[in-house]
Write a protein that holds these residues in place. Structure first.
Motif: not given
Length: 88
Positions: A36-47, A49-64
């Protein structure tokens, strides 16, 4: 009925039919998590988006909504010319 009881019933049924017994419950759980993790990373690369970012970091940067190239909590740019604690 829990997973172990279902496994016992499936094992009995497989023995009656002469088939191989099913794997034990929980045996392939981590493999499924990895897939499941590999599929999510692959989908991120295809779209794109960065594939190796933690969701908390991404959420924090989006909120800030820090602009790119900023460092620290204040959101201000990094000071040019400082390469360490000595300031040299």
């Amino acid at each position: 009925m829990d997973a172990m009881q279902q496994h016992m019933i499936d094992s009995y049924r497989a023995a009656q039919r002469g088939e191989a017994p099913p794997p034990l419950p929980g045996r392939h759980d981590w493999g499924v998590v990895r897939e499941a993790r590999d599929a999510r990373r692959f989908a991120a690369v295809i779209e794109g988006r960065p594939a190796n970012r933690r969701w908390r970091t991404a959420l924090r940067e989006r909120l800030i909504r820090r602009p790119p190239g900023t460092v620290g909590r204040s959101g201000g740019p990094a000071r040019p010319g400082t390469s360490g604690p000595s300031g040299a």
